[in-house]
Design a protein around this motif. Structure first.
Motif, PDB file in Angstrom:
ATOM      1  N   PHE A 101       5.903   7.758   8.475  1.00 52.97           N
ATOM      2  CA  PHE A 101       5.197   6.647   9.122  1.00 52.97           C
ATOM      3  C   PHE A 101       6.139   5.682   9.848  1.00 52.97           C
ATOM      4  CE2 PHE A 101       2.166   7.969   5.847  1.00 52.97           C
ATOM      5  CZ  PHE A 101       1.010   8.087   6.605  1.00 52.97           C
ATOM      6  N   CYS A 102       7.397   5.569   9.349  1.00 51.16           N
ATOM      7  CA  CYS A 102       8.291   4.595   9.982  1.00 51.16           C
ATOM      8  C   CYS A 102       9.681   5.165  10.279  1.00 51.16           C
ATOM      9  CB  CYS A 102       8.397   3.333   9.125  1.00 51.16           C
ATOM     10  SG  CYS A 102       9.249   3.586   7.573  1.00 51.16           S
ATOM     11  N   CYS A 152       4.485  -0.406   7.679  1.00 57.23           N
ATOM     12  CA  CYS A 152       4.661   0.691   6.725  1.00 57.23           C
ATOM     13  C   CYS A 152       5.062   0.099   5.380  1.00 57.23           C
ATOM     14  CB  CYS A 152       5.717   1.688   7.187  1.00 57.23           C
ATOM     15  SG  CYS A 152       5.779   3.102   6.076  1.00 57.23           S
ATOM     16  N   CYS A 202       6.201   1.763   2.756  1.00 55.32           N
ATOM     17  CA  CYS A 202       6.963   2.708   1.928  1.00 55.32           C
ATOM     18  C   CYS A 202       8.085   1.993   1.187  1.00 55.32           C
ATOM     19  CB  CYS A 202       7.542   3.836   2.792  1.00 55.32           C
ATOM     20  SG  CYS A 202       8.834   3.324   3.925  1.00 55.32           S
ATOM     21  N   CYS A 245      10.558   8.910   5.800  1.00 55.98           N
ATOM     22  CA  CYS A 245       9.168   8.459   5.798  1.00 55.98           C
ATOM     23  C   CYS A 245       8.580   8.801   7.168  1.00 55.98           C
ATOM     24  CB  CYS A 245       9.092   6.960   5.557  1.00 55.98           C
ATOM     25  SG  CYS A 245       7.415   6.339   5.750  1.00 55.98           S
TER      26      CYS A 245
HETATM   27 ZN   LIG Z   1       7.781   4.047   5.881  1.00 58.29          ZN
END
Ligand SMILES: [Zn+2]
Length: 291
Positions: free
Chosen positions: A268-269, A234, A236, A266
């Protein structure tokens, strides 16, 4: 680090094969999102194929985004991959555990649903973005991607993808294979592929996860073109979320400032970024400067 993807050609260069031992990548996703078995299988399958599509991109910095929504309880699955072998993704409900009646087989198709779409967007640098969408066929992910490649990209393709989840919910084995038939292929090649009778790839890798051995078993004439490494990653950052705050209406920013702080997670993570009063003031001064 050991490479986990083989890209090869076979059948007199009439076929291109992408073979991926995705166990570590999917296990990383499982840990980050605390995925239950059926969510793990659905997201893991989508991540693996999206990652291979990322590797198929010719130019660096090209990004492939896959969105799947079939109206089932898992909600939307969204995965993003690039040509450097980095992939990330999430699903609406990470806590789905459904099996087909009386069997241990994870009910991915039931969790995803079939009343919906698989959408692919490619962000091509310097070129127009490309988006294409097909109706979901079974929600089992592999069939749906095969249908997408055949219809949208007009490449006859076999997709074999699977995740085997252990009794303790960790990923026991996981793999993906994409076989593309290239222009100039013959009837003989099609018959050869039909006669492969592929076993579920996660079961194959549970017994022996040697990619080279499996490739040779399926295609004795295979030649390796490239070996790559795919990982869950990720990208981010605090700055990126700060920039996202800039897009909020002033009224919303004022409300956040009154609340003292905002935590943004986030997807995604699952990392959380906290922005306090001072941060919001900074964002607001940028926003007013911007007009
Ligand atoms: Zn992330």
């Amino acid at each position: 680090m050991k490479n986990n993807v083989l890209i090869a050609t076979a059948l007199n260069e009439h076929a291109r094969i992408y073979l991926f031992n995705s166990k570590e990548m999917v296990e990383e996703a499982r840990k980050l999102h605390d995925l239950w078995p059926t969510s793990c299988a659905a997201l893991g399958r989508t991540l693996a194929v999206t990652a291979l599509m990322g590797l198929m991109q010719k130019d660096d910095n090209e990004v492939v985004t896959v969105t799947i929504n079939g109206g089932g309880p898992i909600g939307t699955i969204l995965c993003v991959a690039n040509s450097a072998g980095e992939v990330k993704g999430f699903c609406g409900d990470p806590k789905i555990y459904m099996t087909y009646d009386g069997m241990h087989k994870l009910a991915v198709g039931k969790a995803v649903g079939t009343n919906g779409y698989l959408k692919v967007t490619k962000n091509l640098k310097l070129k127009q973005n490309y988006t294409s969408q097909v109706d979901l066929q079974s929600g089992e992910i592999g069939d749906d991607f095969a249908y997408y490649f055949s219809v949208s990209e007009q490449v006859p393709t076999i997709v074999s993808v699977g995740v085997l989840v252990d009794t303790d919910s960790t990923v026991r084995s996981s793999g993906a294979m994409i076989i593309e038939l290239l222009p100039g292929h013959s009837e003989e090649d099609i018959v050869y592929l039909e006669n492969l009778h592929l076993k579920p790839i996660s079961s194959v890798f549970a017994e022996n996860d040697d990619l080279h051995a499996y490739l040779k078993e399926l295609f004795p004439d295979a030649e390796i073109l490239e070996e790559k490494n795919v990982k869950y990653h990720c990208d981010c950052s605090r700055e990126r979320f700060m920039r996202n705050l800039l897009t909020l209406p002033k009224k919303d920013l004022e409300e956040i400032a009154e609340d003292d702080h905002i935590d943004i997670k986030c997807e995604f993570c699952d990392k959380t970024y906290r922005f306090d009063k001072e941060d919001i003031k900074k964002v607001m001064s940028y926003a007013s400067y911007k007009g």
